[in-house]
Every structure is written in C-alpha cells, then in structure tokens.
Scaffold this motif. Structure first.
Motif, PDB file in Angstrom:
ATOM      1  N   THR A 139      15.199  12.177  14.480  1.00  0.00           N
ATOM      2  CA  THR A 139      15.612  11.782  15.840  1.00  0.00           C
ATOM      3  C   THR A 139      17.061  12.154  16.084  1.00  0.00           C
ATOM      4  O   THR A 139      17.426  12.653  17.146  1.00  0.00           O
ATOM      5  N   TRP A 140      17.904  11.919  15.055  1.00  0.00           N
ATOM      6  CA  TRP A 140      19.330  12.224  15.214  1.00  0.00           C
ATOM      7  C   TRP A 140      19.537  13.722  15.438  1.00  0.00           C
ATOM      8  O   TRP A 140      20.299  14.122  16.314  1.00  0.00           O
ATOM      9  N   VAL A 141      18.837  14.554  14.657  1.00  0.00           N
ATOM     10  CA  VAL A 141      18.978  16.019  14.796  1.00  0.00           C
ATOM     11  C   VAL A 141      18.509  16.455  16.181  1.00  0.00           C
ATOM     12  O   VAL A 141      19.188  17.224  16.875  1.00  0.00           O
ATOM     13  N   LYS A 142      17.355  15.901  16.641  1.00  0.00           N
ATOM     14  CA  LYS A 142      16.839  16.252  17.973  1.00  0.00           C
ATOM     15  C   LYS A 142      17.855  15.916  19.058  1.00  0.00           C
ATOM     16  O   LYS A 142      18.145  16.714  19.936  1.00  0.00           O
ATOM     17  N   SER A 165      22.659   2.404  16.863  1.00  0.00           N
ATOM     18  CA  SER A 165      21.282   2.868  16.959  1.00  0.00           C
ATOM     19  C   SER A 165      20.711   3.048  15.561  1.00  0.00           C
ATOM     20  O   SER A 165      21.453   3.257  14.593  1.00  0.00           O
ATOM     21  N   ALA A 166      19.373   2.999  15.471  1.00  0.00           N
ATOM     22  CA  ALA A 166      18.719   3.136  14.158  1.00  0.00           C
ATOM     23  C   ALA A 166      19.051   4.483  13.543  1.00  0.00           C
ATOM     24  O   ALA A 166      19.293   4.586  12.337  1.00  0.00           O
ATOM     25  N   GLU A 167      19.103   5.539  14.402  1.00  0.00           N
ATOM     26  CA  GLU A 167      19.350   6.865  13.825  1.00  0.00           C
ATOM     27  C   GLU A 167      20.789   7.034  13.339  1.00  0.00           C
ATOM     28  O   GLU A 167      21.030   7.673  12.306  1.00  0.00           O
ATOM     29  N   SER A 168      21.770   6.432  14.065  1.00  0.00           N
ATOM     30  CA  SER A 168      23.145   6.567  13.572  1.00  0.00           C
ATOM     31  C   SER A 168      23.330   5.739  12.296  1.00  0.00           C
ATOM     32  O   SER A 168      24.038   6.156  11.371  1.00  0.00           O
ATOM     33  N   ASP A 169      22.653   4.589  12.204  1.00  0.00           N
ATOM     34  CA  ASP A 169      22.708   3.795  10.972  1.00  0.00           C
ATOM     35  C   ASP A 169      22.088   4.578   9.808  1.00  0.00           C
ATOM     36  O   ASP A 169      22.630   4.624   8.703  1.00  0.00           O
ATOM     37  N   LEU A 173      12.651   9.728   9.530  1.00  0.00           N
ATOM     38  CA  LEU A 173      12.394   9.641  10.969  1.00  0.00           C
ATOM     39  C   LEU A 173      13.711   9.515  11.743  1.00  0.00           C
ATOM     40  O   LEU A 173      13.923  10.177  12.761  1.00  0.00           O
ATOM     41  N   GLU A 174      14.623   8.668  11.219  1.00  0.00           N
ATOM     42  CA  GLU A 174      15.929   8.505  11.865  1.00  0.00           C
ATOM     43  C   GLU A 174      16.694   9.833  11.862  1.00  0.00           C
ATOM     44  O   GLU A 174      17.337  10.194  12.838  1.00  0.00           O
ATOM     45  N   ARG A 196       0.813  -1.225   0.000  1.00  0.00           N
ATOM     46  CA  ARG A 196       0.000   0.000   0.000  1.00  0.00           C
ATOM     47  C   ARG A 196       0.842   1.270   0.000  1.00  0.00           C
ATOM     48  O   ARG A 196       0.574   2.218   0.740  1.00  0.00           O
ATOM     49  N   GLY A 197       1.922   1.243  -0.772  1.00  0.00           N
ATOM     50  CA  GLY A 197       2.753   2.455  -0.915  1.00  0.00           C
ATOM     51  C   GLY A 197       3.802   2.616   0.162  1.00  0.00           C
ATOM     52  O   GLY A 197       4.649   3.508   0.086  1.00  0.00           O
ATOM     53  N   LYS A 198       3.741   1.726   1.192  1.00  0.00           N
ATOM     54  CA  LYS A 198       4.729   1.852   2.276  1.00  0.00           C
ATOM     55  C   LYS A 198       5.756   0.741   2.150  1.00  0.00           C
ATOM     56  O   LYS A 198       5.633  -0.313   2.788  1.00  0.00           O
ATOM     57  N   GLY A 199       6.740   0.953   1.318  1.00  0.00           N
ATOM     58  CA  GLY A 199       7.753  -0.083   1.084  1.00  0.00           C
ATOM     59  C   GLY A 199       8.909   0.024   2.054  1.00  0.00           C
ATOM     60  O   GLY A 199       8.725   0.463   3.191  1.00  0.00           O
ATOM     61  N   GLY A 200      10.081  -0.354   1.582  1.00  0.00           N
ATOM     62  CA  GLY A 200      11.256  -0.381   2.446  1.00  0.00           C
ATOM     63  C   GLY A 200      12.189   0.785   2.207  1.00  0.00           C
ATOM     64  O   GLY A 200      11.864   1.722   1.468  1.00  0.00           O
ATOM     65  N   LYS A 201      13.359   0.702   2.841  1.00  0.00           N
ATOM     66  CA  LYS A 201      14.311   1.817   2.805  1.00  0.00           C
ATOM     67  C   LYS A 201      15.121   1.887   1.516  1.00  0.00           C
ATOM     68  O   LYS A 201      15.854   2.833   1.285  1.00  0.00           O
TER      69      LYS A 201
END
Ligand SMILES: O=P(O)(O)OC[C@H](O)CO
Length: 206
Positions: free
Chosen positions: A192-195, A143-147, A188-189, A98-103
């Motif tokens: 989060t990283w910027v925050k 972490s997900a954000e550093s990756d 999103l990552e 439904r339009g929400k695929g992967g990275k």
C-alpha cells in the motif's frame, strides 16, 4: 537435541497470549484495528491493563526460551540461529491460528533482549522512536502503512547497528531470518505504501 529445543521454542512463540486475552475479554482481535492478533489491538479493544499483560507475555515467550539455553553449548555458534528464529516463526505462523499469526514485533524484542542482554532491542526501540518522531514532524505518521514501513526500515537500520558493533555472523543470520519474517508479515502495508508513493509521484509530475 537442537531440534527438540527449537521445537520447544517454536511452541513457546506460537502461544497467542494477546489473542487469547482478547477472547477472555470477549473481543476478537481479528476484528480490531488492522486485525493483527497482537498487544496493540488488545490494548485498543480492552484497555491498557490487558494491553500491558499482552505485551509482557508476547515478549516473554521469546525471551524465556532463549534465556533457558543461554550459557549452554546450544547458544554457541550457528546453533543459535534456529533457536532464536523459532519463537519468532512460532508467533508469525502460529498453528493455534492455523498458520496466520501476528506481526512478530513483541516476540522479536524478547528474542533480541535475551540474545544481547537487552542491547539490540533497546537499539531497535530507539531507532523506532526516532523514526516515529521524524514521521510526526513530517506529518506522515498514524497510518498502518507508515507504521509498517517504520518497523521494516527500522529493522534494516538495525543491521547497520549490528554490523558496526561487530556482532558475529550467526547473529547477522538471526537478523536476516527475523528481517525476512518481519517483511513478510508487513507485506500488505509495504505494498500500500509503495502504491501511494507512486500515486503521489504521478500527481507531482502532472
Ligand atoms: O507483532 P505482534 O503481533 O506482537 O503485535 C505487536 C503490536 O501489536 C504492535 O503492532
């Protein structure tokens, strides 16, 4: 014809092999790790055998359509732009999810491998490996954000490589489209990283 070939390449990219292999193993990848329907979460949920199969299939769905058109008139000049971006967009915005695929990381490697005889994908792999090594030394990895930050900034460095190696402007446009998709899929990552970086900065100045 270009439209038809691009649609075929998009369809190829939209086949969510890792996600479907996960379902076969009775695992929903959307509930695993960061929820990305990609090979890494398949590996985590179902082991290395399925993980490797997922990586290979997600790579091939970008590699094979581009190999199919290589050598034809469509692989010349600016026609390559929609053809190269189609499998990447197909995975990132798969109609099967439904339009929400992967990275779109594995398919990115597949596309650049076909476009440049593995040269640019190897350069990207080396950039990512170097960044991972530096992040480990600085104890900032894992972490997900550093990756996510590594994937995005690695793509930026890849532009420098393409520029130095004097790739055609069509290839630079392929990079731009690919970069845009990668940034969007890691938004999103990045946020989060910027925050966190701001929070660390704020604490440091107290
Ligand atoms: O980018 P994807 O969706 O192919 O997934 C790739 C791996 O899981 C790496 O995160």
């Amino acid at each position: 014809m270009l439209l038809l070939l691009s649609a075929g390449a998009f369809l190829s990219g939209s086949l969510m092999f890792s996600y479907w292999l996960g379902l076969l193993a009775r695992k929903n990848l959307k509930d695993v790790g960061d929820g990305n329907p990609g090979a890494l979460n398949l590996w985590k949920a179902s082991g290395y055998r399925l993980g490797i199969a997922g990586i290979a299939l997600d790579f091939l769905k970008g590699y094979l359509p581009l190999m199919f058109v290589s050598g034809s008139d469509y692989a010349q000049g600016y026609s390559i732009i929609p053809l190269a971006l189609a499998p990447i967009a197909g995975h990132a915005f798969s109609p099967f999810l439904r339009g929400k695929g992967g990275k779109a990381i594995a398919v990115t490697f597949g596309v650049w491998s076909a476009l440049t005889g593995f040269e640019v994908s190897l350069a990207y792999a080396m950039i990512l490996a170097l960044m991972t090594a530096v992040a480990r030394l600085a104890r900032r990895s894992g972490s997900a954000e550093s990756d996510g930050l590594q994937v995005v900034s690695g793509m930026l460095l890849l532009f420098v490589y393409l520029y130095i190696r004097m790739f055609s402007s069509a290839m630079l446009w392929v990079w731009f489209g690919n970069f845009t998709v990668i940034v969007y899929k890691h938004r999103l990552e990045m946020r989060t990283w910027v925050k966190r970086a701001f929070m660390r900065g704020g604490e440091g100045s107290k």
